[in-house]
Design an enzyme around this catalytic site. Structure first.
Site, PDB file in Angstrom:
ATOM      1  N   ASP A 180      28.102   0.330  33.885  1.00 15.57           N
ATOM      2  CA  ASP A 180      27.359   1.509  33.320  1.00 15.57           C
ATOM      3  C   ASP A 180      27.733   3.050  33.579  1.00 15.57           C
ATOM      4  O   ASP A 180      28.253   3.244  35.055  1.00 15.57           O
ATOM      5  CB  ASP A 180      25.813   1.394  33.792  1.00 15.57           C
ATOM      6  CG  ASP A 180      24.713   2.418  33.405  1.00 15.57           C
ATOM      7  OD1 ASP A 180      25.200   3.001  32.586  1.00 15.57           O
ATOM      8  OD2 ASP A 180      23.664   2.529  34.244  1.00 15.57           O
ATOM      9  N   CYS A 214      23.155  -0.475  24.385  1.00 16.62           N
ATOM     10  CA  CYS A 214      23.570  -0.514  26.274  1.00 16.62           C
ATOM     11  C   CYS A 214      22.232  -0.183  26.326  1.00 16.62           C
ATOM     12  O   CYS A 214      21.043  -0.811  26.215  1.00 16.62           O
ATOM     13  CB  CYS A 214      24.624   0.430  26.433  1.00 16.62           C
ATOM     14  SG  CYS A 214      24.637   2.121  25.449  1.00 16.62           S
ATOM     15  N   ARG A 220      27.970   3.614  26.170  1.00 19.31           N
ATOM     16  CA  ARG A 220      29.004   2.316  25.786  1.00 19.31           C
ATOM     17  C   ARG A 220      29.086   2.017  24.306  1.00 19.31           C
ATOM     18  O   ARG A 220      29.988   1.496  23.495  1.00 19.31           O
ATOM     19  CB  ARG A 220      28.506   1.335  26.614  1.00 19.31           C
ATOM     20  CG  ARG A 220      28.807   1.529  28.034  1.00 19.31           C
ATOM     21  CD  ARG A 220      28.355   0.373  28.937  1.00 19.31           C
ATOM     22  NE  ARG A 220      26.773   0.791  29.434  1.00 19.31           N
ATOM     23  CZ  ARG A 220      26.116   0.011  30.341  1.00 19.31           C
ATOM     24  NH1 ARG A 220      26.801  -0.962  30.998  1.00 19.31           N
ATOM     25  NH2 ARG A 220      24.835   0.414  30.710  1.00 19.31           N
ATOM     26  N   SER A 221      27.630   2.081  23.765  1.00 18.95           N
ATOM     27  CA  SER A 221      27.717   1.764  22.208  1.00 18.95           C
ATOM     28  C   SER A 221      28.329   2.678  21.512  1.00 18.95           C
ATOM     29  O   SER A 221      29.271   2.350  20.435  1.00 18.95           O
ATOM     30  CB  SER A 221      26.202   1.989  21.873  1.00 18.95           C
ATOM     31  OG  SER A 221      25.181   1.265  22.513  1.00 18.95           O
ATOM     32  N   GLN A 258      29.608   9.365  26.629  1.00 20.28           N
ATOM     33  CA  GLN A 258      28.914  10.104  27.470  1.00 20.28           C
ATOM     34  C   GLN A 258      29.711  10.786  28.572  1.00 20.28           C
ATOM     35  O   GLN A 258      29.301  11.748  29.324  1.00 20.28           O
ATOM     36  CB  GLN A 258      27.997   9.325  28.364  1.00 20.28           C
ATOM     37  CG  GLN A 258      26.971   8.942  27.313  1.00 20.28           C
ATOM     38  CD  GLN A 258      25.735   8.298  28.207  1.00 20.28           C
ATOM     39  OE1 GLN A 258      25.873   6.931  28.536  1.00 20.28           O
ATOM     40  NE2 GLN A 258      24.648   8.862  28.525  1.00 20.28           N
TER      41      GLN A 258
END
Length: 443
Positions: A180, A214, A220-221, A258
């Site tokens: 994460d 995610c 992550r997506s 991100q």
């Protein structure tokens, strides 16, 4: 692409490039009013991650059409993706309703259920032969079998419409090695996962867009969608710019990718994928035997998610909606025996659509599930013991500090009395002398 990465590395320019992307997208005038309606706030996992009104996916059936999911379109690559937040307990039915209504052939899961002790996603899919029923939307999900690899698991699911009995075969590609707020260990491992997804055909335009998630459906997506799209550009010899591609994708869903670290990893994965296309035989296969032990979706990752939103620089604040007890009825995943399927090609579409596969059951599942449950219980007991030890140490430290404070206060009182003692004695002696003198004089 290699030269671009090397140049940015040399200039230490990833933070600057990421800030430029954030500043540019902060100027996008895109509304997300529907996500902020009072009746929809409880359907959002994070307050600051909302689908834009123009690109949000709408539920067809039901009184409320809202779900925190966005349709991302990359026309030049002929790609469409549905990027969604990890389902909440009370939105898991809406999640499967989206898969059904959008005719998606796959769910791509890029997070674990629990990471660093925090629930990142509801347990929305079955882990054993017991199906999961979502009565609010009239759908039932069952698992037929699964393939376990070192970095990811492929599950073969049946999604059934309860009122008609119609069944759709769905892939679930679960990448279990992506920390994460971080990046996978290597581009090669991630590309192996991406190639597995591509080989199944679920990204092609002849089926509905895959549902990718995610926790918030942006970090992550977004990385997955960006890398896949750019590799399509390379494969079709279409000129492109990674930064501009990401800026266009952020017009469909806020905050995609991100961190600067995720941005750099995207460039590295694109470069690695390009080299693999030029020299297919030069890349060692990272596939491993399906006999390996399954990677649990409940293990902690290395970091927390969310430090960026698409329309601003504020941190994402968690909503408390998904903090209800999810341990009830949860079981650990079991590893099925696929030795008899050893000659099957991974990701072959007809594998999951074959009627004989719809009822595959392995008698070893029960023992394995029980063993995994015992391991999870032991881990929970160990965690509780650590918490008690920490609590006891804190209490002991607090008592020790209070004792020290008490002694200091007593010492200060004693010092005060000692400082005044000579004056008290002198005053008493003087008073006594005066009294004796007056007594003798008047006598």
């Amino acid at each position: 692409m290699d030269s671009v990465v090397a140049d940015i590395d040399e200039r230490n320019g990833w933070d600057r490039l990421f800030r430029e992307i954030k500043l540019t997208t902060a100027g996008y005038d895109l509304s997300y009013k529907t996500a902020r309606l009072p009746e929809n706030r409880t359907r959002n996992r994070y307050r600051d991650v909302s689908p834009f009104d123009h690109s949000r996916v709408k539920l067809i059936e039901g009184e409320n059409d809202y779900i925190n999911a966005s349709l991302i379109e990359v026309p030049d690559a002929n790609r469409k993706y549905i990027l969604a937040q990890g389902p909440l307990n009370h939105t898991a039915g809406h999640f499967w309703q989206t898969v059904w209504e959008q005719n998606s052939a796959a769910v791509i899961m890029l997070n674990r259920i629990i990471e660093k002790g925090t629930i990142k996603c509801s347990q929305y899919f079955p882990l054993d032969e017991d199906p999961m029923q979502f009565t609010d939307v009239g759908l039932t999900v069952s698992i037929t079998r699964q393939q376990v690899n070192p970095n990811y698991t492929v599950r073969y699911l049946n999604l059934q419409k309860d009122d008609t009995g119609e069944i759709k075969a769905i892939y679930q590609f679960h990448y279990t090695a992506w920390p994460d707020f971080g990046v996978p260990e290597s581009p090669a491992a991630f590309l192996d996962f991406l190639n597995c997804v591509k080989d199944s055909g679920v990204l092609e335009p002849n089926v509905g867009p895959p549902v990718i998630h995610c926790s918030a459906g942006i970090g992550r997506s977004g990385t997955f969608a960006l890398v896949d799209s750019c590799l399509v550009f390379i494969e079709r010899d279409i000129p492109f710019d990674v930064k501009e591609t990401l800026l266009e994708m952020r017009k469909y869903r806020m905050g995609l990718i991100q961190t600067a670290q995720q941005l750099r990893f995207s460039y590295l994965a694109i470069a690695e994928g390009a080299r693999a296309m030029r020299d297919p035989g030069g890349q060692e296969s990272t596939e491993s035997s399906t006999e390996s032990e399954p990677e649990s979706p409940y293990e902690s990752s290395d970091d927390e998610e969310h430090n960026d939103t698409g329309n601003g620089d504020g941190d994402v604040e968690k909503e408390p909606e998904d903090q209800v007890d999810q341990d009830k009825n949860r079981k650990r995943p079991a590893e099925n025996d696929f030795e008899k399927h050893g000659d099957e090609k991974r990701g072959k579409q007809e594998d999951i659509e074959s009627p004989t596969d719809n009822h595959i059951r392995n008698t070893t599942n029960v023992a394995q599930v029980e063993e995994l449950q015992r391991v999870e219980e032991a881990n929970n007991n160990a965690a509780n013991l650590r918490k008690r030890n920490i609590s006891e140490r804190k209490e002991a430290l607090s008592n020790h500090v209070n004792d020290i404070k008490k002694k200091m206060q007593e010492s200060e009182k004693g010092n005060t009395y000692s400082s005044w003692l000579p004056y008290i004695v002198g005053g008493t002696v003087l008073l006594t002398v005066c009294t004796v003198t007056f007594y003798a004089f008047y006598r």
